[in-house]
Design an enzyme around this catalytic site. Sequence first.
Site: not given
Length: 253
Positions: A125, A130
């Site tokens: 990932e 974020e």
Amino acid sequence: MIKDSRWKLVWSDEFSGPKIDTSKWRFEIGNNNGWGNGEWQYYTEGKNAWIENGMLVIEARNETVKEGSKTFNYTSTRMKTEGNFSVQYGKIEARIKFPYGKGLWPAFWMLGTNIRYVGWPMCGEIDIVEFLGHDKWTAYGTLHGPGYHGNSAIGGKIRLEPPKPDFTSDFHVFGVMWDEEKIVWYVDDTVYHIVTKSAVESRGKVWVFDNEFFIILNMAVGGYWPGYPTNETKFPAKMYVDYVRVYELQSNE
């Protein structure tokens, strides 16, 4: 944006059409037991996302959805290119403006296309960005793989300072430059985080970033990391995406 004349645009969505291009994006639906992060939102099939003034809007709402015996008090969108587009190495970036508010957790990220066969985190990932809605000045870039995920993920962050506009008041470009040996994170023209294959392997871990990955855009509501909405969190909350672009590095030969 990191400029280099050798980067060639190979895929993009400029969000210039009348609606979301379903030949590029698919919607993930539901809550999936909080997606492993204790999230509260229910992802709808496109109801919480649309094109407006040449931008993608992803909207989180405080509204009730029932699925079987479960009730969810928030809705949002999670959209991905899985099955439509994937990339192995290159520069992947998006121009985004985030919403402000406790418990909002928007992200632009990638998962390995082999997730259906090997699962997570073996698929790898790459969190390109974020954002935690209660801190409008900080953005995060993180790498997850086998033995280095969750609290042991390899992460970096960048914190803006005035007079630069924060991440909720203006757009910024978030991207990674990814090749066989490393992944480099940047915001606008500033590199702030680098993870190399050799550094991961020196920890006795496996580098799983040599496969194709697909792209995800989403906005979660709640979760163990961002925390949960309060009475002061304003809904609806909107994440704006001006574009997503993928480049490949061309040789000078």
